[in-house]
Scaffold this motif. Structure first.
Motif, PDB file in Angstrom:
ATOM      1  N   TYR A 128      38.168  25.162  47.021  1.00 27.28           N
ATOM      2  CA  TYR A 128      37.444  26.430  46.909  1.00 27.28           C
ATOM      3  C   TYR A 128      37.955  27.437  47.948  1.00 27.28           C
ATOM      4  N   ALA A 129      38.345  26.967  49.122  1.00 29.95           N
ATOM      5  CA  ALA A 129      38.845  27.876  50.151  1.00 29.95           C
ATOM      6  C   ALA A 129      40.128  28.569  49.699  1.00 29.95           C
ATOM      7  N   GLU A 130      40.987  27.840  48.991  1.00 29.65           N
ATOM      8  CA  GLU A 130      42.221  28.449  48.474  1.00 29.65           C
ATOM      9  C   GLU A 130      41.890  29.515  47.433  1.00 29.65           C
ATOM     10  N   GLY A 134      40.131  29.155  27.770  1.00 30.17           N
ATOM     11  CA  GLY A 134      41.501  28.950  28.221  1.00 30.17           C
ATOM     12  C   GLY A 134      42.468  30.011  27.731  1.00 30.17           C
ATOM     13  N   PRO A 135      42.488  30.358  26.426  1.00 29.34           N
ATOM     14  CA  PRO A 135      43.428  31.385  25.964  1.00 29.34           C
ATOM     15  C   PRO A 135      43.237  32.735  26.652  1.00 29.34           C
ATOM     16  N   LEU A 136      41.965  33.122  26.874  1.00 27.46           N
ATOM     17  CA  LEU A 136      41.730  34.394  27.551  1.00 27.46           C
ATOM     18  C   LEU A 136      42.312  34.376  28.974  1.00 27.46           C
ATOM     19  N   LEU A 137      42.072  33.272  29.694  1.00 33.31           N
ATOM     20  CA  LEU A 137      42.579  33.179  31.072  1.00 33.31           C
ATOM     21  C   LEU A 137      44.107  33.137  31.095  1.00 33.31           C
ATOM     22  N   ALA A 145      40.555  32.587  49.185  1.00 33.72           N
ATOM     23  CA  ALA A 145      41.623  33.287  49.907  1.00 33.72           C
ATOM     24  C   ALA A 145      42.417  34.170  48.957  1.00 33.72           C
ATOM     25  N   ALA A 146      42.722  33.676  47.750  1.00 32.31           N
ATOM     26  CA  ALA A 146      43.414  34.490  46.759  1.00 32.31           C
ATOM     27  C   ALA A 146      42.537  35.647  46.289  1.00 32.31           C
ATOM     28  N   GLN A 147      41.241  35.408  46.190  1.00 33.85           N
ATOM     29  CA  GLN A 147      40.308  36.469  45.787  1.00 33.85           C
ATOM     30  C   GLN A 147      40.298  37.594  46.818  1.00 33.85           C
ATOM     31  N   LEU A 176      45.818  35.235  40.549  1.00 36.85           N
ATOM     32  CA  LEU A 176      44.478  34.667  40.650  1.00 36.85           C
ATOM     33  C   LEU A 176      44.001  34.162  39.296  1.00 36.85           C
ATOM     34  N   ALA A 177      44.308  34.907  38.224  1.00 37.30           N
ATOM     35  CA  ALA A 177      43.919  34.458  36.883  1.00 37.30           C
ATOM     36  C   ALA A 177      44.576  33.131  36.540  1.00 37.30           C
ATOM     37  N   GLY A 178      45.793  32.905  37.035  1.00 35.86           N
ATOM     38  CA  GLY A 178      46.446  31.618  36.802  1.00 35.86           C
ATOM     39  C   GLY A 178      45.688  30.483  37.470  1.00 35.86           C
ATOM     40  N   LEU A 179      45.189  30.715  38.697  1.00 33.83           N
ATOM     41  CA  LEU A 179      44.386  29.683  39.358  1.00 33.83           C
ATOM     42  C   LEU A 179      43.099  29.407  38.576  1.00 33.83           C
ATOM     43  N   LEU A 180      42.482  30.461  38.054  1.00 32.32           N
ATOM     44  CA  LEU A 180      41.248  30.277  37.277  1.00 32.32           C
ATOM     45  C   LEU A 180      41.510  29.523  35.989  1.00 32.32           C
ATOM     46  N   ALA A 181      42.680  29.748  35.372  1.00 34.44           N
ATOM     47  CA  ALA A 181      43.019  29.020  34.152  1.00 34.44           C
ATOM     48  C   ALA A 181      43.147  27.533  34.445  1.00 34.44           C
TER      49      ALA A 181
END
Length: 754
Positions: free
Chosen positions: A28-30, A74-77, A33-35, A90-95
């Motif tokens: 979560y810290a990573e 998943g497709p949206l992310l 940090a990206a956020q 950041l969107a890649g990390l969320l995906a």
């Protein structure tokens, strides 16, 4: 309205059924940090940008079309991760987070939004919810959620955001400590599931530890090790299981440890055999105690079969254990090191001996507050403390023999105590040294120099000339480093005198030598005057004499003195020869001549008509040196004497031939006629060219020197036609005294006979 109250089923299967007290996602810290790097207040802004309209209560939705909404999947992310925007990374990390757990992203966004709202007063929360991009239909529900969920303190937030990392790494005891900080009964089903699973896993750990202790009491170390490993695989931070494994697998005293730990000046170097598995991971742990005696474990970064621990506290005792891992879990018994006292020793120790003395220097390690030294002599059995400096020591008054020294470094531990290193032991032999030469004197003796000294008792006193600057008296030397002995031969009639070569200048030093050791002594400067050779003098018509000589090499000045033969000339420098009376020299009877002046214009002396004795000697270059005199170069210039001649032609008669021509030869000597005048010879040569020497033509007549001395003037008739006319006459002086008498020649035109 849907989502106004919580506790009922929301959204899709596996959707949240309560308000999250923890994001419950690893790393979560990573993610935050990206956020923060993207400048976002919460992760939902990565989905909607600045447009707002985010729905979170009955599932995670973003606006789609004029009035529609699209569920975040998943497709949206993936589409957002491929877009050319600042939040694509950041969107890649969320995906990736969504693929691991479809409910994780909604849980994280909801956790962040509730936290942001709880940071503001209740009256401001509706406005803040709208500013955060929450859809207008869900603002009231989010405000209610912020009111219903317990407010977390900063310490509780840190615990809530660390639980997932500790759980993923099987650090069950840390998970239990973090959960104890969080409120219970908050309605977070995910967190309650973690509590339930934790209780079961810790029970399994306790059962394995109980079985391990029983096996250890029975002496079944293999079974005990297996049970301790079972407990450690379940709870990676269980110190009881780790301590049991270290206790069972620690190396015995005197044996090489499978995990080698070597203490360096500012770190501990670790190395072990990776057991032939190149891709195996290792977990390296440092085990130590606090100053209160509590056991602590610290993880050390390791790569392959090597590591470097730069955080070990000075003065502490540590032990290391390397645990093999497979898929992140312990895969076998640990490799254990011996205990290591983190107290580095001094390095670069260097010892030298001197007269009744040992000098030692070292490099003190960083952090050492003092260095203690103990000394043991050749005849004493007990070690005695010895004072030292930060970078070494000097022990004096030592007898000849082997001396041992123990050098240990002291380190201040946090409690204030001073802990010493085991120490290193070094030895040095004190050798006998010579008695130094205290004084050195030199005195000239004829063409030699005698040296005398004091000191150097029972030692060889060696005279040397240093090639450069001479060392100070008392400097300790090695005999092998001394320059060669002074290469001056002995004086035949005096074994204590040496004969320096003429022109030598040396700074002679006396060195006391005993075996392989020597002591530098005093120095004295010695100069041997150069010999003047080839001295000659020739009178000039103007009352002066030209002096010629071979200028001696190395001489800068010569002292020239001259006196009439009726006086005894003073020695250059003022001294008279033995047995003679010193005379008072007229002004200008002594002169100092430089090499430059002599080579440029020669040397002329005003001598007058009388006989003169000329003496030349080299002048000393250094007034403070002991001067070895040189023989005085001397030449005697006899009184001024000249022989002149002229052709006396007879007057012609009116009738017949006249008388034959005559040659008149005259000796003039203002200071008296010399007793042995040279012979005069007249030579004729046909033509108008003068004869070049006495053999270049026909001898016309000869006048013995005795005749000139007796009569002063001799006039002789020339023989008729000695050679075909016209012919030219010329006179020459012959004999040993020819060079001491000037020949005054008339004009060559008056000597042509036609």
């Amino acid at each position: 309205m849907a989502g106004r109250e919580f506790g009922h089923h929301l959204g899709l299967p596996q959707a949240l059924t309560g308000l999250p007290l923890s994001p419950l996602v690893p790393a979560y810290a990573e993610l935050t940090a990206a956020q923060q790097a993207a400048g976002l207040r919460h992760l939902g802004e990565a989905l909607t940008g600045s447009g707002g309209g985010l729905r979170v209560l009955d599932g995670l939705y973003v606006p789609s079309g004029p009035r529609g909404a699209r569920r975040v999947d998943g497709p949206l992310l993936d589409d957002l991760a491929r877009a050319a925007t600042a939040t694509a990374g950041l969107a890649g990390l969320l995906a990736g987070l969504h693929r691991r757990d479809p409910s994780a992203l909604r849980r994280v966004v909801l956790y962040q939004l509730i936290g942001l709202l709880q940071d503001r007063p209740e009256a401001e929360r509706p406005r803040v919810a709208a500013e955060l991009g929450i859809h207008a239909d869900e603002v009231a529900g989010m405000v209610a959620a912020a009111r219903l969920r317990p407010v977390l303190t900063p310490r509780q937030r840190g615990a809530a955001e660390s639980v997932a990392d500790a759980w993923e790494r099987d650090r069950l005891h840390r998970v239990r400590g973090l959960l104890e900080r969080l409120p219970t009964g908050g309605g977070d089903a995910g967190l309650e599931a973690v509590r339930t699973a934790l209780t079961a896993r810790l029970a399994a750990v306790d059962a394995a530890l109980l079985a391990a202790r029983g096996a250890e009491e029975r002496g079944d170390t293999e079974a005990a090790s297996a049970q301790f490993l079972r407990a450690l695989r379940e709870a990676a931070d269980d110190r009881r299981a780790l301590g049991g494994l270290v206790r069972l697998h620690r190396p015995r005293g005197g044996r090489r440890a499978p995990l080698h730990a070597e203490l360096a000046a500012d770190r501990v170097e670790l190395a072990w055999d990776p057991q032939g598995v190149a891709d195996r991971d290792w977990r390296l742990l440092c085990l130590y105690r606090t100053e209160q005696g509590a056991h602590r474990v610290r993880e050390v970064s390791a790569r392959g079969g090597t590591a470097r621990d730069e955080e070990a506290a000075l003065g502490t005792t540590v032990r290391y254990a390397a645990l093999p891992l497979r898929d992140g879990r312990v895969d076998g018994p640990p490799l254990v090191s011996h205990r290591v006292l983190v107290a580095p020793e001094v390095t670069e120790v260097s010892l030298t001996d001197g007269p009744e003395r040992v000098d030692c220097s070292w490099r003190r390690p960083p952090g050492a507050v003092e260095v203690a030294v103990e000394h043991t002599g050749p005849s004493s059995g007990a070690a005695e403390p010895l004072g030292s400096r930060p970078e070494g020591f000097t022990a004096t008054g030592l007898p000849t023999g082997v001396h041992a020294f123990r050098i240990a470094c002291g380190y201040r531990v946090p409690g204030g105590d001073l802990v010493y290193s085991p120490g290193i032991r070094v030895t040095r032999t004190v050798h006998p040294w010579p008695d130094p030469v205290r004084t050195l004197t030199a005195r000239p003796e004829d063409t030699g120099v005698c040296f005398d000294w004091t000191g150097g008792r029972d030692a060889e006193v060696r005279l040397v000339e240093w090639p450069g600057e001479a060392p100070r008296p008392g400097t300790e030397l090695r005999t092998s480093d001394l320059p060669p002995r002074l290469p001056w031969p002995d004086k035949p009639d005096n074994v204590r005198a040496l004969c320096p070569p003429p022109g030598a200048y040396a700074r002679v030093a006396a060195v006391a030598v005993l075996g392989e050791r020597a002591l530098a002594g005093p120095v004295v400067d010695v100069e041997a005057l150069a010999h003047v050779r080839g001295l000659a003098a020739r009178r000039l018509p103007d009352g002066q004499a030209r002096v010629s000589l071979d200028w001696p090499d190395g001489a800068g000045h010569l002292t020239v003195s001259w006196a009439d033969l009726t006086e005894e000339p003073a020695e250059p420098g003022g001294a008279t020869r033995a047995g003679t009376q010193r005379v008072t020299e007229p002004a200008g009877r002594t002169r100092t001549v430089t090499a430059h002046a002599y080579r440029r214009g020669g040397l002329r002396l005003p001598v007058g008509p009388g006989g003169v004795r000329v003496r030349v000697v080299a002048a000393p270059r250094d007034p403070g040196a002991v001067v070895v005199p040189a023989p005085v170069a001397e030449v005697v210039l006899p009184p001024d004497a000249a022989i002149g001649y002229q052709l006396v032609r007879a007057p012609r008669r009116l009738l017949g031939r006249g008388r034959a021509a005559r040659l008149r030869v005259t000796l003039s000597a203002p200071g008296g006629a010399p007793p042995d005048a040279p012979e005069f010879v007249c030579v004729a040569r046909s033509g108008t060219l003068r004869p070049r020497n006495a053999a270049d033509g026909t001898t016309v007549l000869r006048v013995p020197g005795t005749d000139l001395t007796r009569h002063g003037t001799v006039e002789l008739e020339l023989p008729p036609a000695p050679c075909p006319a016209p012919y030219t006459l010329r006179g020459f002086l012959l004999g040993e005294r020819a060079a001491s008498v000037r020949l005054e020649e008339p004009s060559p035109a008056t000597l042509v006979v036609r």
